[in-house]
Scaffold this motif. Structure first.
Motif, PDB file in Angstrom:
ATOM      1  N   HIS A 342      38.273  41.352  35.838  1.00 43.75           N
ATOM      2  CA  HIS A 342      39.621  40.864  35.543  1.00 43.75           C
ATOM      3  C   HIS A 342      40.638  41.938  35.923  1.00 43.75           C
ATOM      4  O   HIS A 342      40.283  43.107  36.126  1.00 43.75           O
ATOM      5  N   ASP A 343      41.903  41.533  36.026  1.00 42.33           N
ATOM      6  CA  ASP A 343      43.005  42.448  36.352  1.00 42.33           C
ATOM      7  C   ASP A 343      42.668  43.330  37.552  1.00 42.33           C
ATOM      8  O   ASP A 343      42.855  44.558  37.535  1.00 42.33           O
ATOM      9  N   LEU A 344      42.186  42.695  38.609  1.00 43.80           N
ATOM     10  CA  LEU A 344      41.716  43.408  39.801  1.00 43.80           C
ATOM     11  C   LEU A 344      42.792  44.323  40.376  1.00 43.80           C
ATOM     12  O   LEU A 344      42.549  45.506  40.656  1.00 43.80           O
ATOM     13  N   ASP A 345      43.990  43.802  40.532  1.00 42.82           N
ATOM     14  CA  ASP A 345      45.067  44.555  41.163  1.00 42.82           C
ATOM     15  C   ASP A 345      45.421  45.809  40.365  1.00 42.82           C
ATOM     16  O   ASP A 345      45.580  46.897  40.917  1.00 42.82           O
ATOM     17  N   ILE A 346      45.508  45.663  39.056  1.00 43.22           N
ATOM     18  CA  ILE A 346      45.902  46.781  38.189  1.00 43.22           C
ATOM     19  C   ILE A 346      44.864  47.897  38.234  1.00 43.22           C
ATOM     20  O   ILE A 346      45.188  49.075  38.454  1.00 43.22           O
ATOM     21  N   TYR A 347      43.601  47.536  38.013  1.00 46.76           N
ATOM     22  CA  TYR A 347      42.550  48.554  37.969  1.00 46.76           C
ATOM     23  C   TYR A 347      42.317  49.209  39.335  1.00 46.76           C
ATOM     24  O   TYR A 347      42.068  50.416  39.429  1.00 46.76           O
ATOM     25  N   ALA A 348      42.403  48.409  40.398  1.00 48.66           N
ATOM     26  CA  ALA A 348      42.160  48.960  41.732  1.00 48.66           C
ATOM     27  C   ALA A 348      43.243  49.970  42.114  1.00 48.66           C
ATOM     28  O   ALA A 348      42.942  51.063  42.609  1.00 48.66           O
ATOM     29  N   ARG A 349      44.492  49.611  41.889  1.00 45.82           N
ATOM     30  CA  ARG A 349      45.583  50.524  42.253  1.00 45.82           C
ATOM     31  C   ARG A 349      45.538  51.801  41.409  1.00 45.82           C
ATOM     32  O   ARG A 349      45.836  52.897  41.909  1.00 45.82           O
ATOM     33  N   LEU A 357      42.253  58.595  46.478  1.00 51.39           N
ATOM     34  CA  LEU A 357      41.560  57.868  47.539  1.00 51.39           C
ATOM     35  C   LEU A 357      42.539  57.498  48.650  1.00 51.39           C
ATOM     36  O   LEU A 357      43.748  57.429  48.452  1.00 51.39           O
ATOM     37  N   ASP A 358      41.987  57.233  49.820  1.00 50.39           N
ATOM     38  CA  ASP A 358      42.784  56.684  50.911  1.00 50.39           C
ATOM     39  C   ASP A 358      42.749  55.163  50.879  1.00 50.39           C
ATOM     40  O   ASP A 358      43.729  54.508  51.233  1.00 50.39           O
ATOM     41  N   PHE A 359      41.608  54.614  50.478  1.00 51.06           N
ATOM     42  CA  PHE A 359      41.431  53.165  50.384  1.00 51.06           C
ATOM     43  C   PHE A 359      40.557  52.852  49.178  1.00 51.06           C
ATOM     44  O   PHE A 359      39.712  53.661  48.789  1.00 51.06           O
ATOM     45  N   ILE A 360      40.757  51.663  48.641  1.00 50.76           N
ATOM     46  CA  ILE A 360      39.807  51.152  47.660  1.00 50.76           C
ATOM     47  C   ILE A 360      39.554  49.689  47.976  1.00 50.76           C
ATOM     48  O   ILE A 360      40.482  48.926  48.282  1.00 50.76           O
ATOM     49  N   THR A 380      39.471  42.658  48.343  1.00 49.47           N
ATOM     50  CA  THR A 380      40.841  43.043  48.660  1.00 49.47           C
ATOM     51  C   THR A 380      40.836  44.541  48.946  1.00 49.47           C
ATOM     52  O   THR A 380      40.289  45.321  48.174  1.00 49.47           O
ATOM     53  N   ILE A 381      41.425  44.916  50.076  1.00 48.85           N
ATOM     54  CA  ILE A 381      41.479  46.312  50.490  1.00 48.85           C
ATOM     55  C   ILE A 381      42.877  46.854  50.217  1.00 48.85           C
ATOM     56  O   ILE A 381      43.863  46.325  50.730  1.00 48.85           O
ATOM     57  N   TYR A 382      42.958  47.890  49.395  1.00 50.01           N
ATOM     58  CA  TYR A 382      44.225  48.553  49.097  1.00 50.01           C
ATOM     59  C   TYR A 382      44.224  49.914  49.780  1.00 50.01           C
ATOM     60  O   TYR A 382      43.191  50.584  49.841  1.00 50.01           O
TER      61      TYR A 382
END
Length: 416
Positions: A342-349, A357-360, A380-382
């Protein structure tokens, strides 16, 4: 401009969609292209060579050993003359041949000899198209720079409804014209021909699989990771010329071909030590392993008996491999992975920033087809510049291809 004056070798294979190749041949010829046709033996069962000869105004080739001009070798001359090599329809058979370097007829032999961009328009039964072997071959071809014109979905000639219907002639012709006018079919370099060189000579470390943290001599704690994503990344990177060091936890997978060095580990600490040992000598790290966050503080030297109704196990936090790499980073490209529910965007960023990191690459493991152990994934690649790329549900090798391509593009490897 456009296709006028261009030599297009049209390969026709044995599928009912061969009739659509007649339209492609005719319209490209009318637009000024020089069309040379190669047919497989099976293709001649659907459409006669005379049809393509009439439409193209050139001899049609069906036999490797049929030489009409003693001053040259036909399959080499065709391979050299081509500005574009288009296979329509492309059956599972020709896809498999090219993917595995098989040259046993005029078409497959010429394909191995050409330096021209190669395009394929697959056409087959939906179950055949989705078969893992076919998808693996398609991924191999994409990595090598072959451009796939995606088939459509709908009612197929066999009576099934699904994906596998060859793209319509108008769509294929439009893409060909766009390529010769702009060098860009559908917004992407033809066959990603340049992409396959972007990792050439780069030394890359990939981690894959789970770790196992022992409780006693017969039991351990682990997770559901199969290692498939990390191994797919390894295969794609090796196929693009990278020297890959694969550090893998326990899996049931075969070591991918092309791996420079394979290091087998079991525990999180073993993976930590192996990764840190090689970190200074690599250009990039793709940390796809699912590493245990904790390990039992005290491992029992004897098998724990089930005498008590309840037992208490004290855990100690493992060293954070990704954080350690971020702290020691000296120019390496660092790619982390995050499996969330859950909350993929929040935890990933947050992980991207906190661990330098350069990417996650983040995925929701609760989503059907994108969790552990599957042959597919959706991610999703950030990146640290604020970019975000969504990769839909695809076979893991195709997802791996998209990941390493995005990393190369965003980090400027395509300019080297």
């Amino acid at each position: 401009m456009g296709v006028k004056g261009k030599t297009i070798v049209l390969g026709v294979t044995g599928g009912i969609a061969a009739y659509k190749a007649c339209i492609i041949c005719s319209q490209l010829q009318q637009k000024g292209a020089r069309i040379r046709v190669i047919m497989t033996h099976s293709a001649t069962r659907f459409v006669q060579p005379l049809t393509f000869q009439t439409l193209s105004h050139h001899h049609v080739y069906t036999d490797t050993f049929e030489e009409h001009d003693p001053s040259g070798v036909a399959h080499i001359d065709l391979a050299d003359e081509a500005d574009l090599f288009l296979i329509a329809p492309a059956t599972a058979n020709i896809i498999g041949k090219l993917a595995n370097g098989i040259a046993d007829d005029m078409l497959s032999t010429t394909l191995l000899a050409t330096q021209a961009p190669v395009w394929m328009a697959p056409a087959m039964n939906g179950h055949m198209y989705e078969h893992p072997a076919v998808q693996e071959n398609i991924t191999k071809l994409k990595v090598r720079g072959v451009h796939l014109i995606e088939p459509g979905s709908g009612l197929l000639a066999c009576g099934y409804v699904g994906k596998g219907r060859m793209a319509e002639p108008e769509e294929i012709i439009s893409a060909v014209e766009q390529y010769f006018e702009t060098g860009n079919p559908q917004g992407e370099p033809v066959g990603d021909k340049a992409v396959k060189h972007w990792w050439q000579g780069k030394r890359v470390l990939v981690t894959a699989g789970p770790t196992q943290e022992p409780l006693d001599p017969v039991r351990y704690l682990t997770n559901h990771s199969s290692g498939k994503m990390g191994y797919a990344l390894t295969k794609v990177l090796a196929g693009m010329g990278a020297e890959v060091v694969l550090v893998s936890g326990p899996t049931a997978l075969d070591v991918p071909q092309g791996v420079k060095e394979y290091i087998s580990v079991v525990t999180a600490d073993e993976m930590y030590q192996a990764v840190l040992r090689h970190y200074s000598s690599v250009d990039a790290v793709f940390k796809a392993a699912a590493v245990a966050d904790y390990h039992p503080l005290n491992k029992s030297e004897q098998k724990i008996k089930k005498d008590a109704e309840e037992i208490t196990i004290t855990f100690k936090k493992n060293k954070d491999i990704l954080k350690a790499l971020g702290e020691r980073k000296k120019g390496q490209i660092l790619v982390g992975f995050a499996a969330e529910t859950h909350d993929l965007d929040i935890y990933a960023r947050a992980k991207l920033q906190n661990k330098n990191l350069d990417f996650i690459v983040a995925n929701n493991v609760s989503k059907e087809g994108a969790g552990f152990g599957t042959d597919t994934n959706a991610v999703t690649i950030y990146d640290r510049w604020g970019g975000k790329v969504d990769v839909p549900l695809l076979p893991k090798e195709e997802v791996a291809y998209q990941i390493v391509k995005v990393v190369a593009e965003r980090h400027g490897l395509h300019k080297e």
